[in-house]
Structures are given as structure tokens and as C-alpha cells.
Design an enzyme around this catalytic site. Structure first.
Site: not given
Ligand code: GAR
Length: 208
Positions: A110, A180
């Protein structure tokens, strides 16, 4: 060898961080065995294909009910004998039926320091918009086990990131990922794969 099932919805940069960490040996005793997206256009599926990893789209739109969609998701996880489910930007609520099938065997990344800016409605860019609107000076990311609530499970790792004056939600999202998310998600998987993470009384203990 822990078999990872990674659930994604979008770009899949966190999936990429996991794949890179397995390749470089920062994650040991684990392999990505399956990638599932709820969204057929997710670039994360391409990333899986490029690594020769079984990948599929399971979209709620293809099922008559939410229950049928959830059953299909659980069926594929079980069919591939997944040991640890990793929610890596999976923007679909996980129902109790699936949570109960993976007690302390499902983790989520998250993009904030839980318990701030989490829960229903806080996902993706909305988290970073909330941070900027409130004017907090430090944000970050959290890896936690998934329980029946939204972002309420035992916290495994957190890492703080400074907010800067000129940040936009997009700039802040990128910095939180780089500084992070892409670090603590692979680290948490490696700790779990090597038996270093225990949950006692709803809290995580890590032995290093
Ligand atoms: C990431 O920032 C993750 O932390 C967030 O979605 C993004 C996905 O990016 N998740 C949430 O908000 C869950 N509540 P990615 O597809 O490039 O990994």
C-alpha cells in the site's frame, strides 16, 4: 521453494521489482509461478509473458456475478498451488472466501504509511492526492498481511519518504515507488520465503 501468485491491475512496476529481485538473488527460496490481472490491458501481463511466467486475465466482466468471479480467482490460485499471494497494485477488493483460504499467506503493498491514507477509497493516485491535500511532510509505503478488512492486516515492513513542496500526485507516486515500494515488497517476500516472519497476537515479529 515458495510459489508466488502475483495479482495486478496496471503497469506492474512492483511485479517487475519482484522479478528483478528473484533474478539478482535479493529474493531467495521463492519464484513467481502465476500472474493474474483483472484487466486485460494491464502492462503487467506483458511483463509476465516476457519472463515466460503463466499469466492470465480474470475479469469480473466475464462472469455473471461477483461470486463467480471470486470463485474463478480462487480456483486458479489453488490449481497453481500458490503458497503466497502477493497483491501488487491489485485494485479489486478481496472477499472473505479468498482471505480465509490464505491466512497470513497473502500480502499487499500500500502506498502510504498505514494507518494514514488507507482503507476504502484510498488506492493508486488517490492516496498521494490525499497526502498532498492534507499537507503531511512524510509519507511512504507499507507491506502488510491481508485480513478481512481493507488495509487492516498485520504490518510487515514500512518505509518513510519525504514529501517535497513542488510535488504533484504523479511525482510523489513515483518517489514512493522508487524509494519505498520497490524495496520493501521484495524484502518482505524474501523474509517470508526464508521463514523469518511470524504473526503473534495480530502483530508481526521478524527475525533477521
Ligand atoms: C502501487 O503504487 C501500489 O502501491 C498501489 O497501486 C500501484 C500499482 O503500481 N496499490 C494500491 O493503491 C492498493 N491499495 P504498479 O502496477 O506499477 O505496481
Amino acid at each position: 521453494m515458495l510459489k508466488l501468485g502475483v495479482l495486478v491491475s496496471g503497469g506492474g512496476t512492483n511485479l517487475q521489482a519482484i522479478l528483478d529481485a528473484v533474478k539478482s538473488g535479493r529474493i531467495t527460496n521463492a519464484e513467481v509461478s502465476l500472474v493474474i490481472s483483472n484487466n486485460a490491458g494491464a502492462y503487467a501481463l506483458e511483463r509476465a509473458h516476457m519472463h515466460g511466467i503463466p499469466a492470465m486475465c480474470i475479469s469480473p466482466k466475464s462472469y455473471e456475478s461477483r461470486d463467480e468471479f471470486h470463485k474463478a480467482l480462487l480456483f486458479e490460485l489453488q490449481r497453481h498451488q500458490i503458497d503466497l499471494v502477493v497483491l501488487a497494485g491489485f485494485l479489486v477488493a478481496i472477499p472473505p472466501m479468498i482471505v480465509e483460504a490464505y491466512p497470513n499467506k497473502m500480502i499487499n503493498i500500500h502506498p502510504s504509511l498505514i494507518p494514514s491514507f488507507c482503507g476504502t477509497g484510498f488506492y493508486g493516485l488517490r492516496v498521494h492526492e490525499g497526502v498532498l491535500n492534507r499537507g503531511v511532510k512524510v509519507t511512504g509505503a507499507t507491506v502488510h498481511f491481508v485480513d478481512a478488512g481493507t488495509d487492516t492486516g498485520p504490518i510487515i515492513l514500512q518505509k518513510a519518504v519525504e514529501v517535497q513542496e513542488e510535488d504533484t500526485p504523479e511525482l510523489l507516486q513515483r518517489r514512493v515507488m522508487e524509494q519505498a515500494e520497490w524495496k520493501i515488497l521484495p524484502e518482505a517476500i524474501d523474509l517470508i520465503a526464508n521463514g523469518r516472519v511470524k504473526v503473534e497476537n495480530g502483530k508481526v515479529r521478524i527475525s533477521r
